[in-house]
Design a protein around this motif. Sequence first.
Motif, PDB file in Angstrom:
ATOM      1  N   ALA A   1      61.647 -14.957-125.492  1.00 40.37           N
ATOM      2  CA  ALA A   1      61.389 -15.397-124.217  1.00 40.37           C
ATOM      3  C   ALA A   1      59.774 -15.335-123.895  1.00 40.37           C
ATOM      4  O   ALA A   1      59.254 -16.249-123.238  1.00 40.37           O
ATOM      5  CB  ALA A   1      62.167 -14.484-123.241  1.00 40.37           C
ATOM      6  N   ASP A   2      59.401 -14.244-124.644  1.00 42.83           N
ATOM      7  CA  ASP A   2      58.023 -14.350-124.347  1.00 42.83           C
ATOM      8  C   ASP A   2      56.917 -15.495-125.057  1.00 42.83           C
ATOM      9  O   ASP A   2      56.060 -15.890-124.508  1.00 42.83           O
ATOM     10  CB  ASP A   2      57.653 -12.879-125.004  1.00 42.83           C
ATOM     11  N   TYR A   3      57.683 -15.663-126.017  1.00 43.12           N
ATOM     12  CA  TYR A   3      56.999 -17.194-126.899  1.00 43.12           C
ATOM     13  C   TYR A   3      57.455 -18.094-125.923  1.00 43.12           C
ATOM     14  O   TYR A   3      56.314 -19.100-125.932  1.00 43.12           O
ATOM     15  CB  TYR A   3      57.609 -17.076-128.315  1.00 43.12           C
ATOM     16  N   ARG A   4      58.424 -18.332-125.432  1.00 43.72           N
ATOM     17  CA  ARG A   4      58.470 -19.649-124.606  1.00 43.72           C
ATOM     18  C   ARG A   4      57.623 -19.678-123.556  1.00 43.72           C
ATOM     19  O   ARG A   4      57.036 -20.551-123.026  1.00 43.72           O
ATOM     20  CB  ARG A   4      60.143 -19.514-123.728  1.00 43.72           C
ATOM     21  N   TYR A   5      57.247 -18.420-122.719  1.00 47.87           N
ATOM     22  CA  TYR A   5      56.185 -18.238-121.890  1.00 47.87           C
ATOM     23  C   TYR A   5      55.042 -18.634-122.205  1.00 47.87           C
ATOM     24  O   TYR A   5      53.958 -19.399-121.639  1.00 47.87           O
ATOM     25  CB  TYR A   5      56.213 -16.983-121.166  1.00 47.87           C
ATOM     26  N   PHE A   6      54.697 -18.228-123.402  1.00 51.51           N
ATOM     27  CA  PHE A   6      53.249 -18.513-124.075  1.00 51.51           C
ATOM     28  C   PHE A   6      53.157 -20.007-124.229  1.00 51.51           C
ATOM     29  O   PHE A   6      52.106 -20.654-124.000  1.00 51.51           O
ATOM     30  CB  PHE A   6      53.087 -17.615-125.285  1.00 51.51           C
TER      31      PHE A   6
ATOM     32  N   ASN B   1      53.136 -14.760-112.604  1.00 51.16           N
ATOM     33  CA  ASN B   1      53.448 -12.959-112.714  1.00 51.16           C
ATOM     34  C   ASN B   1      54.247 -12.522-113.929  1.00 51.16           C
ATOM     35  O   ASN B   1      54.947 -11.635-113.764  1.00 51.16           O
ATOM     36  CB  ASN B   1      53.893 -12.774-111.354  1.00 51.16           C
ATOM     37  N   TYR B   2      54.815 -13.467-114.746  1.00 48.13           N
ATOM     38  CA  TYR B   2      55.684 -13.285-115.883  1.00 48.13           C
ATOM     39  C   TYR B   2      55.252 -12.186-116.804  1.00 48.13           C
ATOM     40  O   TYR B   2      54.096 -11.812-117.075  1.00 48.13           O
ATOM     41  CB  TYR B   2      55.867 -14.619-117.011  1.00 48.13           C
TER      42      TYR B   2
ATOM     43  N   GLU C   1      41.827 -10.603-119.748  1.00 49.07           N
ATOM     44  CA  GLU C   1      42.165 -11.791-118.993  1.00 49.07           C
ATOM     45  C   GLU C   1      43.523 -12.099-118.948  1.00 49.07           C
ATOM     46  O   GLU C   1      43.943 -12.962-117.999  1.00 49.07           O
ATOM     47  CB  GLU C   1      41.271 -12.894-119.774  1.00 49.07           C
ATOM     48  N   LYS C   2      44.435 -11.836-119.526  1.00 52.19           N
ATOM     49  CA  LYS C   2      45.885 -12.051-119.534  1.00 52.19           C
ATOM     50  C   LYS C   2      46.183 -13.351-119.757  1.00 52.19           C
ATOM     51  O   LYS C   2      45.603 -14.090-120.588  1.00 52.19           O
ATOM     52  CB  LYS C   2      46.418 -11.396-118.201  1.00 52.19           C
ATOM     53  N   ARG C   3      46.939 -14.034-118.848  1.00 53.09           N
ATOM     54  CA  ARG C   3      47.210 -15.458-118.927  1.00 53.09           C
ATOM     55  C   ARG C   3      46.107 -16.423-118.999  1.00 53.09           C
ATOM     56  O   ARG C   3      46.101 -17.852-119.573  1.00 53.09           O
ATOM     57  CB  ARG C   3      48.274 -16.075-117.993  1.00 53.09           C
ATOM     58  N   ILE C   4      44.853 -16.108-118.546  1.00 50.97           N
ATOM     59  CA  ILE C   4      43.826 -16.859-118.545  1.00 50.97           C
ATOM     60  C   ILE C   4      43.082 -17.105-119.824  1.00 50.97           C
ATOM     61  O   ILE C   4      42.698 -18.199-120.143  1.00 50.97           O
ATOM     62  CB  ILE C   4      42.763 -16.314-117.663  1.00 50.97           C
ATOM     63  N   CYS C   5      43.459 -16.167-120.867  1.00 56.66           N
ATOM     64  CA  CYS C   5      43.253 -16.447-122.313  1.00 56.66           C
ATOM     65  C   CYS C   5      43.616 -17.768-122.860  1.00 56.66           C
ATOM     66  O   CYS C   5      43.304 -18.420-123.835  1.00 56.66           O
ATOM     67  CB  CYS C   5      43.743 -15.503-123.016  1.00 56.66           C
ATOM     68  N   PHE C   6      44.871 -18.238-122.321  1.00 54.60           N
ATOM     69  CA  PHE C   6      45.659 -19.213-122.893  1.00 54.60           C
ATOM     70  C   PHE C   6      45.148 -20.639-122.485  1.00 54.60           C
ATOM     71  O   PHE C   6      45.250 -21.616-123.184  1.00 54.60           O
ATOM     72  CB  PHE C   6      47.116 -19.060-122.205  1.00 54.60           C
ATOM     73  N   TYR C   7      44.281 -20.653-121.599  1.00 47.40           N
ATOM     74  CA  TYR C   7      43.757 -22.041-121.026  1.00 47.40           C
ATOM     75  C   TYR C   7      42.928 -22.448-122.236  1.00 47.40           C
ATOM     76  O   TYR C   7      42.856 -23.650-122.693  1.00 47.40           O
ATOM     77  CB  TYR C   7      42.807 -21.883-119.840  1.00 47.40           C
ATOM     78  N   ASP C   8      41.675 -21.752-122.667  1.00 52.60           N
ATOM     79  CA  ASP C   8      40.890 -21.863-123.768  1.00 52.60           C
ATOM     80  C   ASP C   8      41.700 -21.975-125.048  1.00 52.60           C
ATOM     81  O   ASP C   8      41.129 -22.799-126.154  1.00 52.60           O
ATOM     82  CB  ASP C   8      39.611 -21.426-124.075  1.00 52.60           C
TER      83      ASP C   8
ATOM     84  N   LEU D   1      63.818 -23.205-119.424  1.00 56.03           N
ATOM     85  CA  LEU D   1      63.148 -22.182-120.190  1.00 56.03           C
ATOM     86  C   LEU D   1      63.876 -21.012-119.992  1.00 56.03           C
ATOM     87  O   LEU D   1      63.239 -19.774-120.529  1.00 56.03           O
ATOM     88  CB  LEU D   1      61.666 -22.035-119.885  1.00 56.03           C
ATOM     89  N   ASP D   2      64.425 -20.687-118.641  1.00 53.22           N
ATOM     90  CA  ASP D   2      65.134 -19.378-118.337  1.00 53.22           C
ATOM     91  C   ASP D   2      64.180 -18.294-118.381  1.00 53.22           C
ATOM     92  O   ASP D   2      64.265 -17.188-119.048  1.00 53.22           O
ATOM     93  CB  ASP D   2      66.128 -18.913-119.243  1.00 53.22           C
ATOM     94  N   LEU D   3      62.941 -18.245-117.573  1.00 55.62           N
ATOM     95  CA  LEU D   3      61.903 -17.361-117.580  1.00 55.62           C
ATOM     96  C   LEU D   3      61.749 -16.831-116.305  1.00 55.62           C
ATOM     97  O   LEU D   3      60.946 -15.779-116.087  1.00 55.62           O
ATOM     98  CB  LEU D   3      60.511 -17.997-118.038  1.00 55.62           C
ATOM     99  N   SER D   4      62.367 -17.411-114.952  1.00 52.16           N
ATOM    100  CA  SER D   4      62.254 -17.196-113.701  1.00 52.16           C
ATOM    101  C   SER D   4      62.579 -15.946-113.241  1.00 52.16           C
ATOM    102  O   SER D   4      62.384 -15.253-112.210  1.00 52.16           O
ATOM    103  CB  SER D   4      62.381 -18.345-112.993  1.00 52.16           C
TER     104      SER D   4
END
Length: 332
Positions: free
Chosen positions: A224-229, A170-171, A291-298, A156-159
Amino acid sequence: MKKLILLSVLIFGFYFSYGQDVPAMRYEDKIRIREAIHISKLVGDKLWKGINEVPFVVLLVTDSVEFLINHPYPSNDFVLSEDDKILNTKILYRQKRFPDWYLATFPAVNGVNCIVVGTPEKTNKNSTNWIITLLHEHFHQYQFTSMNYYDEVNKLDLSGADETGMWQLNYAFPYDNVKTIQQFNKYTSALHKAVSNVERRSFKNDFRNYLRERTRFRKSLTPADYRYFSFQIWQEGIARYTEYKFIHELDNYIPTGEITQLKDFINFKDLKTRFYHAALNSITQSKLEIEKRICFYDIGFAEGILLDKLNPDWQKKYLTDRFYIENYFDRK
């Protein structure tokens, strides 16, 4: 005389150090962990084929000690606490190393993925939610031990320069970008409506609108942002969906009498409705910039519900076509 005094001191020191009580895991924590393992054995493979082949390794972090169960080859810093009859396994312990509020899964001991978790009191969960959280984390063990998982994550080349894995938390996603927030809100509103109407006549139109808004959200992001999402939806979102699927399978489940005697125990059937509505409502109520990345859970929970509706066999692709769950809508 000096030799006698020295010998007495050594003997006293021996009994003082070895005569102390050995730390033992609390009874209530044992029966909670046992319940989670039993539920996984009962319905886990129905939800995710092969999940029960993955060791259910738990590192329970208390105020001063960490207890390890089900580890295939623990490190030498662990010593025996007891050969426990409740969990039917040896419980090992060592001095505390990790925070006692952790709810995480990672290779914490000898490269083996462990559920590193604080007690219900330290993690602010009642007994029932704590049990379901263990199942969430066991699903992460299932993900992380799957073939080529780490190689594909690296692709994914995100690190960046981070070799610790903390980039996953922390991305630098554009959580505060106004245009991102605006399109995110349109997308999540459409998702909420589609899931809410999944059994109604309007579903086809609602689903099409959801796909349009999701595509617009993707286009609003850099690749890259979409890969992270997408990675977060695949990993954490489907783990949240899996929590719900476990609860959903427990309508007729009879918990052990020991668990039902705990003061903070909630019936699994009652939890199902609460969980569903809380997760669904948070899709539109949560703020991306807060909430940042926590939004992605639900969001992952909700998209999993849509996948169940449109392609009941989508899970067969999960470990072979990773990270982009929109691909699973296609039945081919």
